[in-house]
Design a protein around this motif. Structure first.
Motif, PDB file in Angstrom:
ATOM      1  N   SER A 126      28.218  -9.061   6.460  1.00  0.00           N
ATOM      2  CA  SER A 126      26.830  -8.968   6.030  1.00  0.00           C
ATOM      3  C   SER A 126      26.459 -10.300   5.430  1.00  0.00           C
ATOM      4  O   SER A 126      27.310 -11.100   5.068  1.00  0.00           O
ATOM      5  N   GLU A 127      25.145 -10.566   5.341  1.00  0.00           N
ATOM      6  CA  GLU A 127      24.719 -11.755   4.623  1.00  0.00           C
ATOM      7  C   GLU A 127      24.905 -11.542   3.123  1.00  0.00           C
ATOM      8  O   GLU A 127      24.856 -12.489   2.344  1.00  0.00           O
ATOM      9  N   LYS A 128      25.148 -10.300   2.723  1.00  0.00           N
ATOM     10  CA  LYS A 128      25.384 -10.020   1.309  1.00  0.00           C
ATOM     11  C   LYS A 128      26.848 -10.262   0.986  1.00  0.00           C
ATOM     12  O   LYS A 128      27.716 -10.169   1.845  1.00  0.00           O
ATOM     13  N   SER A 129      27.129 -10.583  -0.257  1.00  0.00           N
ATOM     14  CA  SER A 129      28.530 -10.685  -0.637  1.00  0.00           C
ATOM     15  C   SER A 129      28.709 -10.015  -1.981  1.00  0.00           C
ATOM     16  O   SER A 129      27.761  -9.820  -2.743  1.00  0.00           O
ATOM     17  N   PHE A 133      28.552  -4.338  -2.500  1.00  0.00           N
ATOM     18  CA  PHE A 133      28.082  -4.009  -1.157  1.00  0.00           C
ATOM     19  C   PHE A 133      29.208  -3.447  -0.275  1.00  0.00           C
ATOM     20  O   PHE A 133      29.028  -3.238   0.924  1.00  0.00           O
TER      21      PHE A 133
ATOM     22  N   ASP B 276      16.067 -15.972   0.721  1.00  0.00           N
ATOM     23  CA  ASP B 276      16.110 -15.035  -0.405  1.00  0.00           C
ATOM     24  C   ASP B 276      14.702 -14.757  -0.936  1.00  0.00           C
ATOM     25  O   ASP B 276      14.396 -13.637  -1.364  1.00  0.00           O
ATOM     26  N   SER B 280      14.486  -8.709   1.717  1.00  0.00           N
ATOM     27  CA  SER B 280      15.104  -8.160   2.933  1.00  0.00           C
ATOM     28  C   SER B 280      13.996  -7.690   3.873  1.00  0.00           C
ATOM     29  O   SER B 280      14.145  -7.607   5.043  1.00  0.00           O
TER      30      SER B 280
END
Lengths: 280, 280
Positions: A126-129, A133, B276, B280
């Motif tokens: 994911s682009e999230k870290s 998540f 950012d 989203s």
């Protein structure tokens, strides 16, 4: 039960998802984390997502049947060497790094003879870290690439394959070099391009952005430090695929600053054909 | 009720969504479609999504209080001229084309004096096309750009604004040229880039594709003919933004084929900051 004790080095999005999936699917009895104590990690301990957590590798890997290294790519090789130095000689070691040739090749000669190591890369993320998540189902139906090397114990491949299948993933073997050339196209170039596109957007045009721009640039939200290290370790393949990409784009206009309609139509048609083949 | 009779020219994804939204929100009494009779259009008639459908403009616009032209950008200007020739002189005319300067400027001198026309572009859509993907909520909370021109009747802007607000959208006014420069960055370049990326994917690497590649290339599934016409009408702005993009990418490597780390880090950091900021 495949493993009595599973140690996960780096309990972020991927490491945390491995912990959750291993717990949910009964792949490991005891799950040990390695990383700095954070609020999120305390939380994970309290909720039983992991059973213990250490800031250092030594105490965390002595009992481990398997160790999965989920740290940034520029830390992995050194940590694998350190793990091999303090774990049992039959402990299985693998990683989840987005590059493989640099990591795997730099371990040749640095691991003890017969080390049970194989490089790996789950094509999920994911682009999230961050641990918040993490998702027990992140690997379900996803492909994990393993990159076997003659320099390490051959039975590591079968064991790590069994591990990933236990988490719901499919496994494919490739050479480290083939893997890196492939992800230069499927992942690294798209990331670079998304970042360049997002970087071009002036603040006053943000309100004009619709779903197309959001989709095309979504991965640009990824951690720049992680990606800088990935690009560095796949410099040659990235360069090659970037050159090809820029050439294809450059040919959209002819020398007279007019669109080259035949090239443009071909580019759009090929793009659609390939994208449609992927499905939604 | 804003309009007694609304005529929609081109009943595809956008035209169909306008019909559904206008019906659902009571913006129009009678809704008339213009386009070739297809199975989907028959279906739309049977389900009361539209009240009548004609293959030709003439009979469809005589009674219209407003006509919205939702055809490919290379058809819009000529159709607006034809509509103005057979509609009442007070009929409101607008369009939903993705380019504005070419269309609006090519109408100057071709529409009768006092024609109630304003160009428009709802920033909503999908890589999918066709009436079957129409959605009554497509415009809810989305931005519609209107591009007023001194050459047409000034009250058209207020009336078309009211129309789009009736469908749940927000409205912003820009010059046709500012609009085109903006969408070159927010939409046209991302589309070209997505198509080029998708086009580079060999069939044997499809299985290695994960969500990042899917997101980055999603818009490449759009209709190549529609996009070729859009690019042609925004050639200069697309060229300018493509040059800037190519320059930013090219600087990632220095002459010695090594990554330029300071440029790369800056590019990734700016990309993340801007992405950012979009959420989203």
């Amino acid at each position: 039960m495949i493993l009595r004790t599973l140690t996960i080095v780096g309990v972020g999005l991927i490491g945390g998802s491995i912990a959750l999936a291993a717990r949910a699917r009964g792949v490991a009895g005891r799950i040990v984390g390695v990383g700095p104590r954070s609020l999120q990690l305390e939380n994970a301990l309290q909720h039983g997502m992991i059973d213990a957590c250490y800031p250092e590798l030594g105490p965390a890997v002595g009992d481990a049947d398997a160790v999965v290294v989920c740290t940034p790519v520029d830390h992995i090789a050194d940590q694998v060497v350190e793990i091999a130095g303090c774990a049992r000689s039959d402990t299985l070691i693998t990683d989840v790094g987005s590059t493989k040739a640099f990591i795997v090749n730099s371990l040749i000669g640095r691991l003890p003879g017969g080390a049970r190591f194989v490089g790996g890369h789950p094509l999920a993320g994911s682009e999230k870290s961050g641990l918040q998540f993490a998702d027990a189902r992140l690997f379900e139906g996803r492909l994990v690439v393993l990159t076997p090397s003659d320099h390490f114990h051959p039975d590591a491949v079968a064991a790590v394959t069994e591990f990933w299948k236990g988490l719901g993933a499919r496994v494919k073997e490739m050479t480290p070099e083939d893997h890196d050339r492939a992800v230069a196209i499927t992942s690294h170039l798209p990331h670079l391009v998304a970042a360049a596109l997002a970087g071009m957007l002036p603040a006053d045009l943000r309100e004009l952005v619709a779903s197309g721009f959001r989709d095309t640039t979504r991965v640009a939200g990824g951690d720049p430090c992680l990606w800088t290290a990935i690009f560095q370790q796949n410099e040659a393949a990235l360069r090659q695929t970037l050159d090809k990409f820029q050439l294809a784009l450059g040919r959209c206009f002819n020398d007279g600053d007019r669109l080259d309609m035949s090239h443009l139509q071909k580019l759009l048609a090929e793009g659609k054909r390939n994208r449609d083949a992927l499905g939604s």
